[in-house]
Design an enzyme around this catalytic site. Structure first.
Site, PDB file in Angstrom:
ATOM      1  N   ASP A 124       0.826  -1.215   0.000  1.00  0.00           N
ATOM      2  CA  ASP A 124       0.000   0.000   0.000  1.00  0.00           C
ATOM      3  C   ASP A 124       0.860   1.265   0.000  1.00  0.00           C
ATOM      4  O   ASP A 124       0.382   2.340   0.336  1.00  0.00           O
ATOM      5  CB  ASP A 124      -0.901   0.019   1.237  1.00  0.00           C
ATOM      6  N   ASP A 277      -6.056  -7.832  14.276  1.00  0.00           N
ATOM      7  CA  ASP A 277      -5.619  -9.184  14.611  1.00  0.00           C
ATOM      8  C   ASP A 277      -6.336  -9.715  15.850  1.00  0.00           C
ATOM      9  O   ASP A 277      -6.802 -10.857  15.872  1.00  0.00           O
ATOM     10  CB  ASP A 277      -4.104  -9.216  14.801  1.00  0.00           C
TER      11      ASP A 277
END
Length: 542
Positions: A124, A277
């Site tokens: 990205d 996460d």
């Protein structure tokens, strides 16, 4: 020693005049001001003691369930070579030009059948990393460095929607693996990592396996030594204690492997928290997937070398866990999970609320100690001292135990770092309190990456100015609060209230250390090189 006690101003004189003197006994009377100050003081101390005692509980769980520890050498079963599942390795990166080649090289050298293996570089980036990463991927795809052509592809996004979670989710659209391993840019997985982890998935109930982080640049500076101790405590006692006890624990975002089916059944990667996460981990475990933690499988990584980078990382984790707690805890508490699993989830996801409480304690500590000393030394020893020890001493004992587990022959060196470790925890309160309050009030912010510079040894030069974080007002606020506590130290000495001095010095050291290091790191290198601060084309944290 006799002379010391015989002196008019010796220890014996001090004890007799301050704590054995009964001339004014019974003269103190409660007043509303003292009550208004002591009630919040004791509430904060009780809550902090509540979380402090939990650290002792994690140590107890770790040792009590030692026989339930999972090891890479004893998986539930083993795959035959012909039956090894297909694996996709995802490498989410963002402006990582200094470390991407090291990561790609390590992953391409992993021992695994290439017909069931692929690597995705999920980029990205908004800077030169795009060209650097694309060139590296092309080189390894064609064969280089003594390696044949590797199954590696480069995927670049321009909108950065969802940040890291969005990149991982986008990669799954084209991933072919039944299992998905994830490594951040600063990690260097060893060649046998996949072989040591994959057999855990021979049990079809296993949804995720986490391995232990180690540290490439542990000895780079005093700061990195303290950071390493902090992370060791998490990976040894928190993960170790929770996994052995069979309660929920979390994937750490890297150096772990998922079963793709577990990700999909849990609802996939979501980006409404900064700790995607942990969010996915709890959703998967609520669906019944089992997690395993392999403490014996190490995956080295680079620690932040600058205070501002470390504070940004810690603030992101603090904010993300509170966000996840707001989102996930109601589901956990309403689930069919055992009560001790629910309690541990509450401890885990709400622990960072202690940072705002530390701000309150910082404000109340000195006046409360003065009032309590007037009320009587024995009350302080029987009430205040146990609460203070439960909330603070548990920190030092927690990290001592973790170092003893990892380094049984040299763990005692940790005593040197303990005062600075505790002071650093105090110094992070301003940064992390801001992050926690933002999470509680729903203030959204971008995913602030931790810069990596490929620095491992003392004296190595960095390109730190490239990705250095803006300072803002927080370091100045830390210095001002440090000055306040310096004044309280002076007052404590002047009033001969010596018992409070060591604790107050931790506050002075903590606030001054984090504030000064944030302001001074990098100043000299810029004076020497004349280079200007790099204007970052992406939002940052602190």
């Amino acid at each position: 020693m006799t002379l010391i006690y015989a002196e008019p101003h010796g220890l014996g004189h001090y004890w007799r005049t301050h704590y054995a003197q009964r001339t004014f006994q019974g003269m103190y009377r409660w007043n509303w001001f003292d009550v208004a100050l002591l009630i919040p003081y004791f509430i904060v101390m009780l809550i902090l003691a509540f979380y402090g005692v939990h650290r002792y509980q994690l140590v107890w769980l770790y040792y009590r369930n030692r026989k339930r520890a999972q090891h890479s050498s004893a998986p539930p079963a083993r795959f035959a070579e012909a039956d090894l599942p297909s694996v996709t390795i995802q490498l989410p990166i963002f402006n990582e030009q200094y470390v991407i080649d090291r990561l790609v090289d390590a992953c391409c050298r992993m021992d695994y059948p290439r017909d069931r293996f692929e690597i995705q570089v999920l980029d990205d980036s908004t800077d030169e990393t795009r060209d650097v990463a694309a060139g590296i991927v092309q080189r390894y795809a064609e064969g280089t460095e003594g390696l044949p052509p590797q199954p590696i592809e480069y995927i670049h996004r321009t909108d950065r929607h969802g940040y890291k979670a969005g990149a991982l989710d986008a990669g799954l659209n084209t991933a072919r693996g039944e299992l998905v391993a994830i490594f951040d840019a600063d990690f260097v997985p060893p060649a046998d990592w996949l072989r040591r982890v994959v057999d855990q998935f021979a049990d079809p109930a296993v949804g995720m396996v986490q391995t232990r982080w180690t540290h490439l640049n542990r000895n780079y500076s005093f700061l990195t030594q303290v950071e390493a101790i902090l992370l060791d405590g998490h990976f040894v006692l928190e993960h170790g204690g929770r996994s052995r006890a069979g309660v929920f624990f979390n994937f750490n975002g890297t150096a772990g492997m998922w079963r793709r089916k577990a990700i999909e059944e849990a609802g996939g990667w979501q980006h409404d928290t900064l700790t995607e996460d942990t969010d996915l981990s709890y959703r998967a475990q609520l669906k019944g997937w089992q997690f395993r933690y392999l403490q014996d499988v190490e995956c080295p990584a680079e620690l932040p070398i600058e205070m501002t980078a470390f504070k940004t990382q810690q603030a992101r984790w603090a904010k993300g866990l509170i966000q996840t707690g707001k989102k996930i805890l109601p589901r956990v508490l309403n689930s069919d999970a055992p009560w001790h699993t629910k309690l541990e989830a509450w401890y885990h996801l709400t622990a960072n609320i202690s940072y705002p409480l530390m701000i309150v304690l910082s404000t109340l500590l000195m006046p409360a100690m003065i009032i309590r000393s007037w009320q009587g030394i024995w009350q302080m020893l029987l009430i205040d001292f146990p609460l203070f020890m439960a909330s603070t001493f548990s920190i030092s004992s927690f990290y001592l135990v973790s170092q003893k587990e990892l380094f049984p022959r040299r763990w005692y060196r940790t005593f040197l770092y303990l005062p600075f470790l505790m002071a650093l925890g105090v110094g992070l309160t301003i940064t992390n309190t801001k992050a926690v309050l933002e999470a509680l009030f729903g203030v959204q912010s971008a995913f602030a990456r931790t810069p990596k510079y490929r620095v491992q040894k003392k004296g190595e030069k960095t390109q730190a100015q490239k990705y250095r974080k803006r300072l803002g007002l927080i370091p100045w606020i830390e210095l001002v609060i440090g000055c306040y506590f310096a004044a309280t130290v002076w007052y404590a000495i002047a009033s001969e209230n010596y018992f409070t001095v060591p604790f107050l010095l931790l506050f002075v050291l903590g606030y001054w250390y984090t504030g000064l290091l944030s302001l001074l790191q990098g100043r000299f290198e810029r004076l020497g090189t004349g280079s200007a601060m790099h204007e970052k084309p992406y939002p940052v944290g602190i």
